[in-house]
Scaffold this motif. Structure first.
Motif, mmCIF file in Angstrom:
data_model
loop_
_atom_site.group_PDB
_atom_site.id
_atom_site.type_symbol
_atom_site.label_atom_id
_atom_site.label_comp_id
_atom_site.label_asym_id
_atom_site.label_seq_id
_atom_site.Cartn_x
_atom_site.Cartn_y
_atom_site.Cartn_z
ATOM 1 N N GLN A 1 -39.716 1.796 -18.053
ATOM 2 C CA GLN A 1 -39.613 2.336 -19.511
ATOM 3 C C GLN A 1 -39.571 3.687 -19.710
ATOM 4 O O GLN A 1 -40.010 4.742 -18.959
ATOM 5 C CB GLN A 1 -41.101 1.843 -20.037
ATOM 6 N N ARG A 2 -38.457 3.888 -20.852
ATOM 7 C CA ARG A 2 -38.408 5.515 -21.013
ATOM 8 C C ARG A 2 -39.340 6.082 -22.115
ATOM 9 O O ARG A 2 -39.739 5.381 -23.073
ATOM 10 C CB ARG A 2 -36.877 5.453 -21.511
ATOM 11 N N ILE A 3 -40.081 7.090 -21.445
ATOM 12 C CA ILE A 3 -41.137 7.749 -22.260
ATOM 13 C C ILE A 3 -40.540 9.377 -22.504
ATOM 14 O O ILE A 3 -40.139 10.082 -21.479
ATOM 15 C CB ILE A 3 -42.308 8.032 -21.369
ATOM 16 N N GLN A 4 -40.564 9.771 -23.784
ATOM 17 C CA GLN A 4 -40.067 10.974 -24.138
ATOM 18 C C GLN A 4 -41.378 11.749 -24.086
ATOM 19 O O GLN A 4 -42.244 11.480 -24.855
ATOM 20 C CB GLN A 4 -39.234 10.967 -25.372
ATOM 21 N N ILE A 5 -40.934 13.195 -23.815
ATOM 22 C CA ILE A 5 -42.127 14.211 -23.739
ATOM 23 C C ILE A 5 -41.565 15.517 -24.416
ATOM 24 O O ILE A 5 -40.464 15.814 -24.139
ATOM 25 C CB ILE A 5 -42.549 14.432 -22.172
ATOM 26 N N TRP A 6 -42.407 16.222 -25.193
ATOM 27 C CA TRP A 6 -42.033 17.443 -25.760
ATOM 28 C C TRP A 6 -43.310 18.237 -26.151
ATOM 29 O O TRP A 6 -44.636 17.497 -26.224
ATOM 30 C CB TRP A 6 -41.049 17.565 -26.943
ATOM 31 N N ALA A 7 -43.412 19.416 -26.317
ATOM 32 C CA ALA A 7 -44.568 20.489 -26.253
ATOM 33 C C ALA A 7 -44.064 21.941 -26.580
ATOM 34 O O ALA A 7 -43.050 22.188 -26.296
ATOM 35 C CB ALA A 7 -45.476 20.366 -25.134
ATOM 36 N N HIS A 8 -45.167 22.647 -27.024
ATOM 37 C CA HIS A 8 -44.947 24.098 -27.170
ATOM 38 C C HIS A 8 -45.305 24.542 -25.768
ATOM 39 O O HIS A 8 -46.353 24.280 -25.403
ATOM 40 C CB HIS A 8 -45.750 24.600 -28.208
ATOM 41 N N THR A 9 -44.315 25.039 -24.983
ATOM 42 C CA THR A 9 -44.661 25.656 -23.616
ATOM 43 C C THR A 9 -44.365 27.128 -23.716
ATOM 44 O O THR A 9 -43.581 27.619 -24.644
ATOM 45 C CB THR A 9 -43.677 24.950 -22.696
ATOM 46 N N GLU B 1 -41.759 28.128 -22.118
ATOM 47 C CA GLU B 1 -40.418 28.250 -22.322
ATOM 48 C C GLU B 1 -39.794 28.083 -23.743
ATOM 49 O O GLU B 1 -38.508 28.265 -23.707
ATOM 50 C CB GLU B 1 -39.631 27.478 -21.244
ATOM 51 N N GLY B 2 -40.667 27.571 -24.751
ATOM 52 C CA GLY B 2 -40.037 27.239 -25.853
ATOM 53 C C GLY B 2 -40.977 26.365 -26.632
ATOM 54 O O GLY B 2 -42.000 25.796 -26.338
ATOM 55 N N SER B 3 -40.600 26.496 -28.112
ATOM 56 C CA SER B 3 -41.509 25.604 -29.171
ATOM 57 C C SER B 3 -41.119 24.112 -29.231
ATOM 58 O O SER B 3 -40.277 23.825 -28.814
ATOM 59 C CB SER B 3 -41.489 26.238 -30.617
ATOM 60 N N GLU B 4 -41.789 23.413 -29.872
ATOM 61 C CA GLU B 4 -41.554 22.087 -30.027
ATOM 62 C C GLU B 4 -40.437 21.531 -30.787
ATOM 63 O O GLU B 4 -39.886 20.542 -30.232
ATOM 64 C CB GLU B 4 -42.700 21.531 -30.811
ATOM 65 N N ARG B 5 -39.886 22.471 -31.388
ATOM 66 C CA ARG B 5 -38.451 21.958 -32.254
ATOM 67 C C ARG B 5 -37.089 22.512 -31.294
ATOM 68 O O ARG B 5 -36.082 22.055 -31.760
ATOM 69 C CB ARG B 5 -38.321 23.036 -33.467
ATOM 70 N N ASP B 6 -37.684 23.103 -30.096
ATOM 71 C CA ASP B 6 -36.458 23.549 -29.377
ATOM 72 C C ASP B 6 -36.036 22.208 -28.596
ATOM 73 O O ASP B 6 -36.787 21.608 -28.004
ATOM 74 C CB ASP B 6 -36.561 24.613 -28.383
ATOM 75 N N ALA B 7 -34.719 22.314 -28.523
ATOM 76 C CA ALA B 7 -34.146 21.046 -27.633
ATOM 77 C C ALA B 7 -34.548 21.113 -26.268
ATOM 78 O O ALA B 7 -34.736 20.084 -25.701
ATOM 79 C CB ALA B 7 -32.639 20.944 -27.918
ATOM 80 N N ARG B 8 -34.573 22.327 -25.774
ATOM 81 C CA ARG B 8 -34.919 22.358 -24.153
ATOM 82 C C ARG B 8 -36.470 22.129 -24.157
ATOM 83 O O ARG B 8 -36.740 22.108 -23.032
ATOM 84 C CB ARG B 8 -34.462 23.717 -23.955
ATOM 85 N N SER B 9 -37.198 21.887 -24.789
ATOM 86 C CA SER B 9 -38.657 21.489 -24.751
ATOM 87 C C SER B 9 -38.731 19.983 -24.794
ATOM 88 O O SER B 9 -39.768 19.604 -24.686
ATOM 89 C CB SER B 9 -39.675 22.206 -25.957
ATOM 90 N N HIS B 10 -37.524 19.443 -24.664
ATOM 91 C CA HIS B 10 -37.796 17.829 -24.775
ATOM 92 C C HIS B 10 -37.113 17.341 -23.588
ATOM 93 O O HIS B 10 -36.139 17.828 -23.100
ATOM 94 C CB HIS B 10 -36.954 17.440 -26.080
ATOM 95 N N GLY B 11 -37.659 16.249 -23.284
ATOM 96 C CA GLY B 11 -37.187 15.517 -21.961
ATOM 97 C C GLY B 11 -37.629 14.183 -21.916
ATOM 98 O O GLY B 11 -38.628 13.682 -22.576
#
Lengths: 203, 162
Positions: B81-89, B91-101
């Protein structure tokens, strides 16, 4: 010693304590490691909130006229200017947070946010807007003062709980001391200073 | 002396016991239905970017997001199952594409994705996770770290088949 020198010393001490209480928490927030991972608009949003919190300390003292050199009308005049500044800072705080993350701010304003501190912040904000609107009307009768003080307490309690529950740029110890002083000053002034305006005659 | 076997107190006690028994009896079928699905959390979907790619890790790593995915009812682990994860880290804010995986669950329904350190944002150190692949009802989670210094965070999904 009720000498002139003694009075001047106490005045200087009062201002020094007030300046430290207001400036140290802001200075401490500028050292927060969180700033390194925030954009300029988000940083601006945070500091608008921090400075507004710090201004809440001087507000009741100006209204009561207890600050040396700012007694009576001069204090009340500055009280209005500081009040207007707090409103401006709160608007800036919310607007800059909106730009930083719109969905989070929409949740907050609709009272559907998962974060408990935001409810306190929004409550304080509406009480602040109301108190500012009533100040513009300036019908300074007894009831006006009672409502003004009641709303001021809502603003202060809401803002303090809002600030204390947040994990943010404010350093926890300086934040706690500032919050305690704001609550103490507000309760002392609203509770101890007599309202001088006359009550409306009862029909 | 006469022995009063049934007085008001014993009657009330007996009636109370009966109500409790009946109520627990009503609850048993509910338990037999098994594991309830995880509801979405408030604010869970904030700053969601659909279709985050499956990645080895997000950014430089150093922080671990992990959890499990199970099926509602029988609690069976759900692999792949595919789980998508993002956060303010860091290395970037929640809105940045690089914060998502995104990552996939293993044979035991467990997932684990390395990402940059989560830092407090909007008042709380928190992460976001989404299940949004269609086979089950969509779920958005927003777990909060007990301490901002934590180096890992967990979130668990129980999914309801569509």
């Amino acid at each position: 010693m009720p000498s002139n020198q003694g009075r001047r010393f106490r005045a200087g001490l009062a201002w020094a304590v007030l300046a430290l209480a207001m400036l140290v928490p802001v200075a401490a927030a500028t050292l927060s490691p969180l700033l390194a991972w925030r954009g300029p608009i988000y940083i601006l949003a945070g500091f608008a909130g921090v400075v507004a919190m710090s201004l809440l300390l001087v507000q009741p003292l100006l209204a009561a006229g207890v600050l040396p050199g700012l007694e009576g009308r001069r204090g009340r005049r500055l009280h209005r200017w500081v009040g207007g500044s707090i409103v401006t800072l709160v608007v800036l705080h919310v607007a800059a947070l909106w730009v930083t993350s719109p969905p989070d701010v929409i949740d907050v304003l609709l009272f559907t946010s998962p974060t408990p501190f935001s409810v306190w912040g929004v409550t304080a904000m509406w009480a602040l807007f109301l108190v500012a609107a009533l100040a513009l009307i300036r019908r300074k009768v007894w009831a006006w003062h009672v409502i003004h003080r009641g709303l001021a307490i809502v603003v202060v309690v809401g803002s303090v709980i809002h600030a204390v529950l947040i994990v943010g740029t404010m350093e926890p110890v300086t934040k706690a001391i500032l919050c305690l002083m704001v609550v103490a000053a507000t309760l002392a002034v609203t509770g101890l200073v007599r309202i001088r305006a006359r009550r409306r005659p009862v029909r | 002396m006469t022995m009063v076997l049934i007085n008001r107190r014993s009657l009330l006690a007996a009636a109370g016991g009966l109500v409790v028994t009946a109520a627990s009896g009503l609850r048993v079928p509910a338990r037999a239905k098994g594991l309830a699905p995880t509801p979405s959390m408030r604010g869970g979907a904030n700053n969601y970017r659909p279709g985050a790619p499956v990645v080895e890790r997000i950014g430089g790593g150093g922080f671990w997001m992990s959890g499990t995915v199970r099926r509602a009812g029988d609690g069976a682990p759900l692999p792949g199952q595919r789980i998508q994860i993002w956060a303010h880290t860091t290395e970037g804010s929640e809105r940045d594409a690089r914060s998502h995986g995104a990552t996939l669950t293993d044979a035991n329904g467990a997932f684990r994705l390395e990402m940059p350190q989560i830092v407090p944002a909007f008042g709380q150190p928190h992460g976001h996770l989404a299940y949004d692949s269609g086979q089950f009802e969509t779920v958005f989670l927003r777990p909060v770290m007990p301490s901002a210094g934590d180096r890992a965070l967990e979130a668990h999904f129980v999914l309801q088949p569509v």
